[in-house]
Write a protein that holds these residues in place. Sequence first.
Motif, PDB file in Angstrom:
ATOM      1  N   UNK A 102     -97.844  -1.427   1.217  1.00 30.84           N
ATOM      2  CA  UNK A 102     -99.100  -1.325   0.476  1.00 30.84           C
ATOM      3  C   UNK A 102     -99.159   0.023  -0.239  1.00 30.84           C
ATOM      4  N   UNK A 103     -99.451  -0.033  -1.532  1.00 32.49           N
ATOM      5  CA  UNK A 103     -99.662   1.179  -2.322  1.00 32.49           C
ATOM      6  C   UNK A 103    -101.147   1.286  -2.615  1.00 32.49           C
ATOM      7  N   UNK A 104    -101.751   2.356  -2.114  1.00 33.56           N
ATOM      8  CA  UNK A 104    -103.174   2.613  -2.352  1.00 33.56           C
ATOM      9  C   UNK A 104    -103.315   3.443  -3.618  1.00 33.56           C
ATOM     10  N   UNK A 123    -113.494  -0.421  -3.361  1.00 36.00           N
ATOM     11  CA  UNK A 123    -113.592   0.837  -2.625  1.00 36.00           C
ATOM     12  C   UNK A 123    -112.258   1.564  -2.536  1.00 36.00           C
ATOM     13  N   UNK A 124    -111.172   0.823  -2.357  1.00 32.75           N
ATOM     14  CA  UNK A 124    -109.860   1.439  -2.202  1.00 32.75           C
ATOM     15  C   UNK A 124    -108.823   0.538  -2.868  1.00 32.75           C
ATOM     16  N   UNK A 125    -108.578   0.744  -4.160  1.00 28.65           N
ATOM     17  CA  UNK A 125    -107.632  -0.113  -4.872  1.00 28.65           C
ATOM     18  C   UNK A 125    -106.250  -0.086  -4.222  1.00 28.65           C
ATOM     19  N   UNK A 126    -105.604  -1.249  -4.184  1.00 28.34           N
ATOM     20  CA  UNK A 126    -104.276  -1.333  -3.564  1.00 28.34           C
ATOM     21  C   UNK A 126    -103.473  -2.459  -4.194  1.00 28.34           C
ATOM     22  N   UNK A 127    -102.162  -2.365  -4.018  1.00 28.44           N
ATOM     23  CA  UNK A 127    -101.244  -3.437  -4.403  1.00 28.44           C
ATOM     24  C   UNK A 127    -100.253  -3.610  -3.261  1.00 28.44           C
ATOM     25  N   UNK A 128     -99.875  -4.858  -3.024  1.00 26.48           N
ATOM     26  CA  UNK A 128     -98.915  -5.184  -1.970  1.00 26.48           C
ATOM     27  C   UNK A 128     -97.641  -5.695  -2.642  1.00 26.48           C
ATOM     28  N   UNK A 154    -100.366   6.411  -2.915  1.00 25.61           N
ATOM     29  CA  UNK A 154     -99.758   6.533  -1.594  1.00 25.61           C
ATOM     30  C   UNK A 154     -99.260   5.171  -1.154  1.00 25.61           C
ATOM     31  N   UNK A 155     -97.994   5.128  -0.721  1.00 25.78           N
ATOM     32  CA  UNK A 155     -97.420   3.876  -0.236  1.00 25.78           C
ATOM     33  C   UNK A 155     -97.190   3.980   1.264  1.00 25.78           C
TER      34      UNK A 155
END
Length: 103
Positions: free
Chosen positions: A44-46, A33-38, A55-56
């Motif tokens: 968190x970068x969405x 639903x909302x890809x992200x990386x930490x 967006x971070x």
Amino acid sequence: MRQYYTESLIEASATSSKHLIRIENVQKALQKFMPYKVNLFEDVTFFPNSENSKTTIESYDLDASIDTGFHWNILDYSLNDLKNKSIKNIDPNAPELLAEGIA
């Protein structure tokens, strides 16, 4: 926001072939639903693969949002919306990940 988490619960339920929604199922549903990386600092970068929507949010801002406790209200609203729907049982750790996904 409520609709997002209602859909996340349903998605987590649908992706689980077992009788219990596990934390892995919730992680997959949230990532879908909302890809992200930490990163290493827990920022968190969405939408990390999007040049326009990337967006971070820094970890201390996320912590401040979590400290309000509002995310538990959104989870409660979502579960109340699902009262008449059949969903699987949920692992005790999975609701916390859902709630933290709001923050």
